[in-house]
Design a protein around this motif. Structure first.
Motif, PDB file in Angstrom:
ATOM      1  N   MET A  61       0.905  -1.270   0.233  1.00 27.73           N
ATOM      2  CA  MET A  61      -0.047  -0.081  -0.012  1.00 27.73           C
ATOM      3  C   MET A  61       0.642   0.945  -0.091  1.00 27.73           C
ATOM      4  SD  MET A  61      -2.612   1.127   2.991  1.00 27.73           S
ATOM      5  CE  MET A  61      -3.460   2.863   3.091  1.00 27.73           C
ATOM      6  N   TYR A  62       0.613   2.068  -1.093  1.00 28.68           N
ATOM      7  CA  TYR A  62       1.206   3.044  -1.099  1.00 28.68           C
ATOM      8  C   TYR A  62       1.105   4.395   0.505  1.00 28.68           C
ATOM      9  CZ  TYR A  62       2.674   8.084  -2.794  1.00 28.68           C
ATOM     10  OH  TYR A  62       3.442   9.526  -2.700  1.00 28.68           O
ATOM     11  N   ASP A  63       2.505   4.867   0.821  1.00 30.30           N
ATOM     12  CA  ASP A  63       2.781   5.720   1.888  1.00 30.30           C
ATOM     13  C   ASP A  63       3.370   7.036   1.593  1.00 30.30           C
ATOM     14  OD1 ASP A  63       2.248   6.525   4.241  1.00 30.30           O
ATOM     15  OD2 ASP A  63       2.908   4.725   5.761  1.00 30.30           O
ATOM     16  N   LEU A  64       2.555   7.713   1.332  1.00 35.64           N
ATOM     17  CA  LEU A  64       2.969   9.507   1.596  1.00 35.64           C
ATOM     18  C   LEU A  64       3.772   9.659   2.950  1.00 35.64           C
ATOM     19  CD1 LEU A  64       1.898  12.612   0.068  1.00 35.64           C
ATOM     20  CD2 LEU A  64       2.664  12.574   2.362  1.00 35.64           C
ATOM     21  N   GLY A  65       2.904   9.421   3.707  1.00 38.15           N
ATOM     22  CA  GLY A  65       4.097   9.767   4.909  1.00 38.15           C
ATOM     23  C   GLY A  65       5.398   8.498   5.478  1.00 38.15           C
ATOM     24  N   ARG A  78       7.134   7.689   3.122  1.00 41.86           N
ATOM     25  CA  ARG A  78       8.322   8.228   2.331  1.00 41.86           C
ATOM     26  C   ARG A  78       8.681   9.564   2.577  1.00 41.86           C
ATOM     27  NH1 ARG A  78       7.727   7.214  -4.078  1.00 41.86           N
ATOM     28  NH2 ARG A  78       7.658   5.173  -3.961  1.00 41.86           N
ATOM     29  N   LEU A  79       7.623  10.417   2.913  1.00 43.37           N
ATOM     30  CA  LEU A  79       8.313  11.428   3.800  1.00 43.37           C
ATOM     31  C   LEU A  79       9.426  11.693   5.093  1.00 43.37           C
ATOM     32  CD1 LEU A  79       8.484  14.915   3.830  1.00 43.37           C
ATOM     33  CD2 LEU A  79       5.706  14.694   5.031  1.00 43.37           C
ATOM     34  N   LYS A  80       8.794  10.851   5.593  1.00 47.60           N
ATOM     35  CA  LYS A  80       9.480  10.520   7.527  1.00 47.60           C
ATOM     36  C   LYS A  80      11.086  10.068   6.472  1.00 47.60           C
ATOM     37  CE  LYS A  80      10.167   8.735  11.415  1.00 47.60           C
ATOM     38  NZ  LYS A  80       9.123   7.560  12.340  1.00 47.60           N
ATOM     39  N   GLU A  81      11.180   8.733   5.822  1.00 46.22           N
ATOM     40  CA  GLU A  81      11.980   8.096   5.421  1.00 46.22           C
ATOM     41  C   GLU A  81      13.164   9.302   4.638  1.00 46.22           C
ATOM     42  OE1 GLU A  81      13.990   4.745   2.467  1.00 46.22           O
ATOM     43  OE2 GLU A  81      12.286   4.922   2.343  1.00 46.22           O
ATOM     44  N   MET A  82      12.334  10.189   3.534  1.00 43.53           N
ATOM     45  CA  MET A  82      13.302  10.792   3.132  1.00 43.53           C
ATOM     46  C   MET A  82      13.877  11.742   3.581  1.00 43.53           C
ATOM     47  SD  MET A  82      14.933  11.262  -0.034  1.00 43.53           S
ATOM     48  CE  MET A  82      14.336  10.101  -0.667  1.00 43.53           C
ATOM     49  N   GLN A 139      -2.744  14.090   7.881  1.00 40.26           N
ATOM     50  CA  GLN A 139      -2.818  15.333   7.385  1.00 40.26           C
ATOM     51  C   GLN A 139      -2.146  15.140   5.904  1.00 40.26           C
ATOM     52  OE1 GLN A 139      -1.152  18.280   9.386  1.00 40.26           O
ATOM     53  NE2 GLN A 139      -2.398  18.719  10.690  1.00 40.26           N
ATOM     54  N   THR A 140      -3.114  15.232   5.014  1.00 36.15           N
ATOM     55  CA  THR A 140      -2.332  15.645   3.876  1.00 36.15           C
ATOM     56  C   THR A 140      -1.930  16.830   3.292  1.00 36.15           C
ATOM     57  OG1 THR A 140      -3.951  14.137   3.195  1.00 36.15           O
ATOM     58  CG2 THR A 140      -3.531  14.882   1.241  1.00 36.15           C
ATOM     59  N   PRO A 141      -0.857  16.791   2.921  1.00 31.01           N
ATOM     60  CA  PRO A 141      -0.013  18.048   2.872  1.00 31.01           C
ATOM     61  C   PRO A 141      -0.713  18.816   1.439  1.00 31.01           C
ATOM     62  CG  PRO A 141       2.017  16.609   2.649  1.00 31.01           C
ATOM     63  CD  PRO A 141      -0.158  15.798   2.808  1.00 31.01           C
ATOM     64  N   ILE A 167       8.592  15.990  -7.117  1.00 31.72           N
ATOM     65  CA  ILE A 167       7.255  15.980  -6.245  1.00 31.72           C
ATOM     66  C   ILE A 167       6.945  14.007  -6.679  1.00 31.72           C
ATOM     67  CG2 ILE A 167       5.624  17.023  -7.799  1.00 31.72           C
ATOM     68  CD1 ILE A 167       4.398  17.948  -5.883  1.00 31.72           C
ATOM     69  N   THR A 168       6.830  13.279  -7.909  1.00 30.30           N
ATOM     70  CA  THR A 168       6.694  11.959  -8.188  1.00 30.30           C
ATOM     71  C   THR A 168       6.585  11.288  -6.947  1.00 30.30           C
ATOM     72  OG1 THR A 168       7.988  11.786  -9.802  1.00 30.30           O
ATOM     73  CG2 THR A 168       5.632  13.280 -10.787  1.00 30.30           C
ATOM     74  N   TYR A 169       7.915  11.532  -6.504  1.00 33.71           N
ATOM     75  CA  TYR A 169       8.330  10.738  -5.602  1.00 33.71           C
ATOM     76  C   TYR A 169       7.424  10.296  -4.359  1.00 33.71           C
ATOM     77  CZ  TYR A 169      11.018   8.662  -1.323  1.00 33.71           C
ATOM     78  OH  TYR A 169      11.408   7.663  -0.836  1.00 33.71           O
ATOM     79  N   PHE A 170       7.188  11.988  -4.341  1.00 36.10           N
ATOM     80  CA  PHE A 170       5.439  11.655  -3.016  1.00 36.10           C
ATOM     81  C   PHE A 170       3.651  11.454  -3.910  1.00 36.10           C
ATOM     82  CE2 PHE A 170       8.835  14.557  -1.286  1.00 36.10           C
ATOM     83  CZ  PHE A 170       8.830  13.745  -0.413  1.00 36.10           C
ATOM     84  N   VAL A 171       4.031  11.269  -4.677  1.00 34.89           N
ATOM     85  CA  VAL A 171       2.567  11.394  -5.634  1.00 34.89           C
ATOM     86  C   VAL A 171       2.350  10.213  -6.315  1.00 34.89           C
ATOM     87  CG1 VAL A 171       1.289  13.813  -5.396  1.00 34.89           C
ATOM     88  CG2 VAL A 171       2.489  12.878  -7.263  1.00 34.89           C
TER      89      VAL A 171
END
Length: 119
Positions: free
Chosen positions: A1-5, A7-11, A41-43, A59-63
């Protein structure tokens, strides 16, 4: 499952930033960053753009659900970009597998030395 959060934290961690440091750089609060990382929250798009610029990722890294990790060449000179192109090409398709460097590998080494010399 995709997880923006995640990915953000890892980067963010890969870039050596705390939540407070990232928050300051994008003019948001620490609780907002925490919310983004926990997916509570969604940025907004403009915030996601700011985050991608600070973390030097597209930005595609997150979306993008199928996006591989990549790096931005923003702020690099043309010479540095050309060097990275050579380096990525060499990693993708090595020109030598033995103990002797290929002509391309020698050229990459020469350019690397030139980029970091103080002359």
């Amino acid at each position: 499952m995709y997880d923006l959060g995640s990915r953000l934290k890892e980067m963010r961690i890969k870039r050596g930033l705390t939540q407070a440091m990232l928050a300051k750089r994008i003019n948001k609060s620490v609780p907002a960053i925490s919310g983004y990382e926990t997916n509570t929250q969604t940025p907004p798009t403009e915030v996601l753009i700011s985050i991608s610029e600070v973390l030097y990722v597209p930005i595609t890294y997150f979306v993008d659900l199928n996006c591989e990790e990549s790096y931005s060449a923003k702020g690099l000179s043309n010479e540095q970009k050309e060097f990275l192109d050579l380096l990525f090409e060499e990693f993708a398709t090595p020109t030598s597998a033995g103990d002797v460097l290929s002509p391309q590998q020698i050229e990459i080494t020469r350019k690397l030395l030139a980029l970091f010399s103080n002359d």
